[in-house]
Design a protein around this motif. Structure first.
Motif, mmCIF file in Angstrom:
data_model
loop_
_atom_site.group_PDB
_atom_site.id
_atom_site.type_symbol
_atom_site.label_atom_id
_atom_site.label_comp_id
_atom_site.label_asym_id
_atom_site.label_seq_id
_atom_site.Cartn_x
_atom_site.Cartn_y
_atom_site.Cartn_z
ATOM 1 N N MET A 175 29.196 16.104 9.093
ATOM 2 C CA MET A 175 29.187 15.785 10.516
ATOM 3 C C MET A 175 28.980 14.281 10.736
ATOM 4 S SD MET A 175 29.669 18.572 12.263
ATOM 5 C CE MET A 175 30.829 19.111 10.997
ATOM 6 N N ALA A 176 29.483 13.796 11.860
ATOM 7 C CA ALA A 176 29.253 12.390 12.212
ATOM 8 C C ALA A 176 27.769 12.161 12.482
ATOM 9 C CB ALA A 176 30.074 12.031 13.441
ATOM 10 N N LYS A 177 27.352 10.912 12.448
ATOM 11 C CA LYS A 177 25.938 10.585 12.644
ATOM 12 C C LYS A 177 25.806 9.465 13.670
ATOM 13 C CE LYS A 177 21.763 9.139 10.172
ATOM 14 N NZ LYS A 177 20.907 10.147 10.806
ATOM 15 N N LEU A 178 24.930 9.692 14.655
ATOM 16 C CA LEU A 178 24.581 8.643 15.613
ATOM 17 C C LEU A 178 23.513 7.775 14.953
ATOM 18 C CD1 LEU A 178 24.841 7.448 18.466
ATOM 19 C CD2 LEU A 178 23.061 9.046 19.201
ATOM 20 N N LEU A 191 36.970 14.434 22.255
ATOM 21 C CA LEU A 191 35.782 15.269 22.097
ATOM 22 C C LEU A 191 34.784 15.033 23.223
ATOM 23 C CD1 LEU A 191 35.184 14.965 18.244
ATOM 24 C CD2 LEU A 191 35.935 16.996 19.482
ATOM 25 N N ILE A 192 34.628 13.780 23.634
ATOM 26 C CA ILE A 192 33.645 13.460 24.680
ATOM 27 C C ILE A 192 34.076 14.024 26.030
ATOM 28 C CG2 ILE A 192 32.630 11.560 26.021
ATOM 29 C CD1 ILE A 192 32.745 9.887 23.413
ATOM 30 N N HIS A 208 24.745 14.332 26.353
ATOM 31 C CA HIS A 208 26.073 14.850 26.009
ATOM 32 C C HIS A 208 26.711 14.034 24.882
ATOM 33 C CE1 HIS A 208 30.130 16.399 26.385
ATOM 34 N NE2 HIS A 208 30.578 15.180 26.624
ATOM 35 N N LEU A 209 26.541 12.724 24.921
ATOM 36 C CA LEU A 209 27.129 11.889 23.863
ATOM 37 C C LEU A 209 26.484 12.199 22.511
ATOM 38 C CD1 LEU A 209 27.435 8.457 25.718
ATOM 39 C CD2 LEU A 209 29.222 10.158 25.306
ATOM 40 N N ARG A 210 25.168 12.352 22.495
ATOM 41 C CA ARG A 210 24.489 12.690 21.232
ATOM 42 C C ARG A 210 24.979 14.035 20.701
ATOM 43 N NH1 ARG A 210 18.992 13.262 22.627
ATOM 44 N NH2 ARG A 210 19.391 15.464 22.954
ATOM 45 N N ASP A 211 25.065 15.012 21.589
ATOM 46 C CA ASP A 211 25.516 16.343 21.180
ATOM 47 C C ASP A 211 26.952 16.294 20.655
ATOM 48 O OD1 ASP A 211 25.254 19.345 21.200
ATOM 49 O OD2 ASP A 211 26.924 19.120 22.614
ATOM 50 N N THR A 212 27.790 15.501 21.316
ATOM 51 C CA THR A 212 29.194 15.411 20.883
ATOM 52 C C THR A 212 29.302 14.806 19.490
ATOM 53 O OG1 THR A 212 29.952 15.165 23.172
ATOM 54 C CG2 THR A 212 31.447 14.435 21.441
ATOM 55 N N VAL A 213 28.560 13.736 19.259
ATOM 56 C CA VAL A 213 28.603 13.096 17.937
ATOM 57 C C VAL A 213 28.123 14.068 16.868
ATOM 58 C CG1 VAL A 213 27.602 11.254 16.518
ATOM 59 C CG2 VAL A 213 28.378 10.755 18.854
ATOM 60 N N GLU A 214 27.042 14.793 17.163
ATOM 61 C CA GLU A 214 26.483 15.718 16.162
ATOM 62 C C GLU A 214 27.428 16.875 15.853
ATOM 63 O OE1 GLU A 214 22.779 16.790 17.913
ATOM 64 O OE2 GLU A 214 21.716 15.005 17.163
ATOM 65 N N ARG A 215 28.333 17.207 16.807
ATOM 66 C CA ARG A 215 29.279 18.299 16.574
ATOM 67 C C ARG A 215 30.597 17.821 15.975
ATOM 68 N NH1 ARG A 215 31.428 19.914 20.611
ATOM 69 N NH2 ARG A 215 30.517 18.708 22.306
ATOM 70 N N TRP A 216 30.801 16.510 15.869
ATOM 71 C CA TRP A 216 32.070 15.945 15.416
ATOM 72 C C TRP A 216 32.215 16.133 13.907
ATOM 73 C CZ3 TRP A 216 33.314 9.996 15.414
ATOM 74 C CH2 TRP A 216 34.675 9.818 15.107
ATOM 75 N N VAL A 237 28.278 6.354 14.058
ATOM 76 C CA VAL A 237 28.561 6.030 15.457
ATOM 77 C C VAL A 237 27.400 5.265 16.081
ATOM 78 C CG1 VAL A 237 29.169 6.993 17.716
ATOM 79 C CG2 VAL A 237 29.942 8.142 15.613
ATOM 80 N N ALA A 238 27.751 4.283 16.904
ATOM 81 C CA ALA A 238 26.759 3.566 17.711
ATOM 82 C C ALA A 238 27.095 3.752 19.181
ATOM 83 C CB ALA A 238 26.739 2.086 17.371
ATOM 84 N N ILE A 239 26.057 3.804 20.010
ATOM 85 C CA ILE A 239 26.234 3.793 21.466
ATOM 86 C C ILE A 239 25.765 2.436 21.963
ATOM 87 C CG2 ILE A 239 25.430 4.747 23.659
ATOM 88 C CD1 ILE A 239 25.289 7.465 22.308
ATOM 89 N N LEU A 240 26.632 1.775 22.705
ATOM 90 C CA LEU A 240 26.320 0.462 23.261
ATOM 91 C C LEU A 240 26.471 0.537 24.769
ATOM 92 C CD1 LEU A 240 25.929 -2.632 23.138
ATOM 93 C CD2 LEU A 240 28.391 -2.824 22.712
ATOM 94 N N THR A 241 25.450 0.161 25.501
ATOM 95 C CA THR A 241 25.565 0.107 26.947
ATOM 96 C C THR A 241 25.230 -1.304 27.410
ATOM 97 O OG1 THR A 241 23.339 0.529 27.832
ATOM 98 C CG2 THR A 241 24.505 2.405 26.878
ATOM 99 N N SER A 242 25.772 -1.685 28.558
ATOM 100 C CA SER A 242 25.435 -2.994 29.117
ATOM 101 C C SER A 242 25.024 -2.822 30.569
ATOM 102 C CB SER A 242 26.610 -3.970 29.000
ATOM 103 O OG SER A 242 27.621 -3.691 29.946
ATOM 104 N N GLY A 243 24.181 -3.735 31.025
ATOM 105 C CA GLY A 243 23.703 -3.642 32.398
ATOM 106 C C GLY A 243 22.812 -4.815 32.753
#
Length: 280
Positions: free
Chosen positions: A1-4, A104-105, A168-176, A182-188
């Motif tokens: 499986m993919a890993k976050l 998938l997302i 949802h993003l964490r769950d999707t990565v874990e099911r991939w 995988v990295a999640i990057l947010t900006s703000g």
């Protein structure tokens, strides 16, 4: 499986691109150092694909059609608009997409149970997406799945919906079914008041910034959701609502304390720098 393997939050102020040049001004050394720390972590952890959560600045998506959450399904993306080149000296870029993970997302044939995503097959990314990539993956050699979140135009999704996106993003990565890292990057933003009298006078609301850093430092997801209610956050500045993008990263990492939690001061409003590394 993919890993976050990690998540991070950075600023996307386009004025940084014009001001943060060698020799580095003293007040921007901290900003540059934090970008470098996150860039080095992406390399250290061997990230294969980035899910990038950001906010279009009313360039691609307008008031007549503003999706709450939109997933990019393009094979590649053009980066930067003409006025960003002219005003900030930014550079045009071409960024590779990742269609499999995007499907998938968002759902390929049927929308997900978690969120009714909009999708886009053609998208020009503005500085909300390209500024972090310029500093973190300057060769644009890691494919991305961009997700536009509406934290600009009312009616806005509630803070809890941003947390739901992260889960949802964490769950999707874990099911991939993939060996991708995988990295999640947010900006703000932290407290920010564009066009107001305090735009270039540091933070317009240091109290909010201190609370906002503490939520990430302590892994206090419920505190962040409550603290980001619209009535409170709009008092901190007219575009402070883009802080809620960070809740997506906190929720994706399971609401644990961040390894880096800082509102870095400079000539501009304070810059958000948060980062989590998944346990090995």
């Amino acid at each position: 499986m993919a890993k976050l393997v990690m998540a991070a939050v950075t600023p996307h102020n386009p004025l940084l691109w014009r001001a943060m040049r060698e020799p580095l001004p003293d007040d921007l050394r901290g900003v540059a150092a934090n970008f470098a720390l996150i860039r080095d972590t992406i390399t250290e952890l061997g990230v294969d694909v980035i899910i990038e959560v950001g906010t279009d600045h009313i360039r691609q998506f307008f008031g007549d059609n503003q999706p709450a959450f939109l997933v990019g399904k393009a094979e590649s993306y053009h980066g930067t608009y003409e006025n960003e080149v002219r005003t900030f000296g930014m550079e045009y870029s071409e960024i590779t997409g990742h269609r499999e993970l995007a499907d998938l997302i968002a759902g390929r044939d049927v929308l997900t149970e978690a969120i009714d995503f909009a999708v886009s097959h053609e998208w020009r990314l503005d500085h909300g997406f390209t500024i972090p990539l310029h500093y973190l993956t300057p060769n644009f050699d890691i494919p991305i799945v961009p997700i536009n979140v509406n934290s600009t135009l009312p009616p806005l999704p509630s803070p809890r919906r941003f947390a739901a996106l992260g889960e949802h993003l964490r769950d999707t990565v874990e099911r991939w079914d993939s060996d991708a890292r995988v990295a999640i990057l947010t900006s703000g933003h932290m407290a920010t008041d564009v066009g107001g009298p305090k735009q270039f006078a540091g933070s317009p609301d240091p109290v909010f910034d201190a609370e906002a850093v503490a939520w990430m430092r302590d892994g206090d997801l419920e505190g962040a959701i409550h603290g980001c209610r619209y009535e409170r956050i709009i008092e901190a500045g007219n575009i402070t609502y883009q802080y809620v993008n960070a809740l997506t990263a906190l929720a994706a990492m399971g609401g644990v304390p961040a390894d880096l939690a800082e509102a870095t001061e400079s000539r501009f409003a304070s810059s958000p720098f948060f980062m989590w590394k998944a346990p090995v």
